[in-house]
Motif scaffolding. Structure first.
Motif, short mmCIF file in Angstrom:
data_model
loop_
_atom_site.label_atom_id
_atom_site.label_comp_id
_atom_site.label_asym_id
_atom_site.label_seq_id
_atom_site.Cartn_x
_atom_site.Cartn_y
_atom_site.Cartn_z
N ASP A 1 -4.45 13.51 -110.52
CA ASP A 1 -3.39 14.28 -110.79
C ASP A 1 -2.05 13.41 -110.86
O ASP A 1 -1.73 13.13 -109.78
N GLU A 2 -1.53 13.27 -112.21
CA GLU A 2 -0.45 12.68 -112.39
C GLU A 2 0.87 13.42 -112.27
O GLU A 2 2.01 12.94 -112.57
N SER A 3 0.67 14.73 -111.98
CA SER A 3 1.96 15.47 -111.86
C SER A 3 3.09 14.96 -110.90
O SER A 3 4.12 15.27 -111.00
N LYS A 4 2.58 14.46 -109.72
CA LYS A 4 3.45 14.11 -108.71
C LYS A 4 4.08 12.67 -108.92
O LYS A 4 4.82 12.09 -107.91
N GLY A 5 3.53 12.12 -110.05
CA GLY A 5 4.00 10.76 -110.41
C GLY A 5 3.11 9.53 -109.63
O GLY A 5 2.45 9.96 -108.85
N PRO A 6 3.53 8.35 -109.94
CA PRO A 6 2.75 7.20 -109.27
C PRO A 6 3.21 7.13 -107.76
O PRO A 6 4.43 7.44 -107.38
N LYS A 7 2.30 6.52 -106.99
CA LYS A 7 2.38 6.39 -105.67
C LYS A 7 3.63 5.15 -105.43
O LYS A 7 4.54 5.00 -104.63
N ALA A 8 3.44 4.16 -106.52
CA ALA A 8 4.28 2.92 -106.45
C ALA A 8 4.22 2.44 -107.92
O ALA A 8 3.27 2.42 -108.75
N VAL A 9 5.68 2.04 -108.24
CA VAL A 9 5.82 1.30 -109.43
C VAL A 9 6.35 -0.06 -109.15
O VAL A 9 7.41 -0.21 -108.74
N ILE A 10 5.54 -1.06 -109.65
CA ILE A 10 5.90 -2.50 -109.21
C ILE A 10 6.09 -3.27 -110.41
O ILE A 10 5.57 -3.23 -111.31
N SER A 11 7.45 -3.80 -110.31
CA SER A 11 7.94 -4.82 -111.33
C SER A 11 6.86 -5.90 -111.34
O SER A 11 6.63 -6.56 -110.18
N ILE A 12 6.51 -6.37 -112.66
CA ILE A 12 5.68 -7.60 -112.77
C ILE A 12 6.47 -8.69 -112.12
O ILE A 12 5.50 -9.76 -111.86
N LYS A 13 7.78 -8.76 -112.45
CA LYS A 13 8.39 -9.93 -111.91
C LYS A 13 8.29 -10.33 -110.56
O LYS A 13 8.45 -11.51 -110.07
N ASP A 14 8.11 -8.99 -109.80
CA ASP A 14 8.12 -9.30 -108.30
C ASP A 14 6.55 -9.43 -107.75
O ASP A 14 6.22 -9.15 -106.69
N LEU A 15 5.49 -9.65 -108.53
CA LEU A 15 4.11 -9.52 -108.36
C LEU A 15 3.37 -10.67 -108.35
O LEU A 15 3.63 -11.76 -109.14
N ASN A 16 2.45 -10.85 -107.48
CA ASN A 16 1.53 -11.92 -107.60
C ASN A 16 -0.09 -11.44 -107.30
O ASN A 16 -0.08 -10.51 -106.67
N ALA A 17 -1.11 -11.89 -108.01
CA ALA A 17 -2.27 -11.60 -107.87
C ALA A 17 -3.38 -12.58 -107.88
O ALA A 17 -3.19 -13.76 -108.51
N THR A 18 -4.17 -12.56 -106.80
CA THR A 18 -5.06 -13.81 -106.46
C THR A 18 -6.60 -13.11 -106.18
O THR A 18 -6.64 -11.89 -105.67
N PHE A 19 -7.48 -13.70 -106.78
CA PHE A 19 -8.71 -13.27 -106.62
C PHE A 19 -9.24 -13.67 -105.03
O PHE A 19 -9.19 -14.73 -104.85
#
Length: 397
Positions: free
Chosen positions: A169-187
């Motif tokens: 249910d998206e009515s309450k909005g996202p739990k978190a909004v993360i800026s891509i410039k502040d993000l790192n992803a590793t497998f």
């Protein structure tokens, strides 16, 4: 009949050539295997992926090679295969490295040889990658529990963000909004316990947060490729870096007289920070140590703590900073040696202007946190004192 020793000698000479001396797929040195269907030399780990694709692999040292197969290897090799299979690799596409997990190897090898995505006949990026918007469902670990729950994730080029929702249910909005410039992803398949596990790290104010997610299939990998397309090319190395070292160490407090506690450490060499967490899959950091250069008063060395108590492990090391001396204990000498080498790599790298900014921001945040903590401690002491006075007064009455 083929001359076994002669053919083995020819193959060993071929693999010494500069183009063949590293694995054709991950770059590992001294490959011991070869695909006699593709004419390439590969390492043991990549050979396993090729074997699952029926690429007909053999050991160049242990297996029997017929004359015609050796001639095929002589007329091909890694360089000629690269010219054909890697003609048009998109700049954003991640190429696996020697230390990477099998899911990254398999994705690359299948795209390269099985689907032939990079020979120049496929228009890149494909249409689904260019919409600037992607959403899908991933299994996400709960912040306080080990349970993984299905959650919706949304990537947006216009907003330049990654968002996730606690419920569909998206009515309450996202739990978190993360800026891509502040993000790192590793497998992290081994760490998360799933072959398609992904660790997403980002800044939440001045604290570091982790999200641990996976998909039942390699869709998490495909989603990540879309993710890198949405990002600017210059940002790709920043959001896809692997950590230099991870593992458990025991840590004591500022005076080094407190009991040691087991903590999970992550060394982010790009940001020059040694993060520590209560456990391996914790969402929030307990703290972070900035690692500067020796000329700025930072150092690392082996140690044997004199006042250590509560520690189960005996292989110690210290990290000196201008503000504090940190003492850690490793379980084995090998772990101690690996941490020392990894920290020295960061120490030896010159600091950039961004590093100075990061250090000032971290120091200010830590100072504010310690001030608040000290203030709360004073208030608590005052409250206890007042309660004691009231209690004495009541007893006297």
């Amino acid at each position: 009949m083929a001359n076994r020793e002669r053919n083995k000698k020819i193959l060993l000479e071929l693999v010494k050539q500069p183009d063949n001396s590293r694995c054709a797929d991950c770059g590992a040195p001294e490959p011991d295997w070869a695909s006699y269907k593709l004419g390439i030399f590969v390492c043991l780990n990549c050979s396993g992926v090729h074997r699952s694709l029926s690429s007909h692999v053999k050991s160049i040292r242990l297996d029997f090679w017929e004359d015609k197969l050796v001639e095929f290897m002589k007329s091909n090799g890694n360089a000629s295969a690269q010219v054909y299979y890697e003609t048009a690799v998109p700049p954003y596409y991640y190429r696996p490295q020697q230390q990477d997990c099998n899911v990254l190897r398999e994705q690359w090898i299948r795209a390269k040889y099985e689907r032939k995505e990079f020979i120049g006949e496929t228009k890149y990026p494909p249409l689904p990658y260019t919409t600037g918007f992607y959403e899908g469902m991933l299994w996400k670990k709960g912040k306080e529990s080990t349970q993984f729950l299905k959650r919706k994730f949304v990537l947006s080029e216009r907003e330049f963000t990654l968002s996730y929702y606690n419920k569909e249910d998206e009515s309450k909005g996202p739990k978190a909004v993360i800026s891509i410039k502040d993000l790192n992803a590793t497998f992290q398949p081994e760490k998360i316990g799933h072959p398609h596990g992904l660790q997403i790290t980002y800044q939440d104010g001045n604290r570091t947060r982790n999200l641990y997610v996976y998909h039942e299939t390699s869709q998490v990998r495909l989603s990540f490729n879309r993710f890198t397309v949405i990002c600017l090319h210059q940002l790709v190395p920043m959001i896809t870096r692997n950590y230099l070292k991870e593992g458990y160490m025991e840590k004591t407090g500022p005076t080094q007289t407190e009991s040691f506690k087991k903590r999970w450490f992550i060394l982010d060499s790009q940001n020059r920070k040694l993060f520590y967490f209560k456990g391996q899959l914790d969402a929030e950091e307990l703290g972070a140590i900035f690692i500067g250069t020796e000329s700025k008063g930072y150092s690392v060395k082996e140690c044997v703590p004199t006042n250590a108590r509560g520690n189960k492990w005996k292989c110690g090391l210290t990290v000196e900073t201008p503000e504090r001396r940190f003492v850690f204990m490793c379980e084995q000498e090998r772990e101690q040696r690996e941490w020392l080498e990894a920290l020295k790599k960061v120490l030896s790298r010159p600091m950039s202007p961004q590093d100075y900014t990061s250090k000032r921001r971290r120091t200010a945040s830590r100072g504010l946190h310690e001030t608040i903590k000290a203030g709360l401690s004073v208030l608590e002491s005052k409250r206890q004192h007042e309660e004691g006075r009231e209690d004495t007064s009541c007893r006297g009455a």
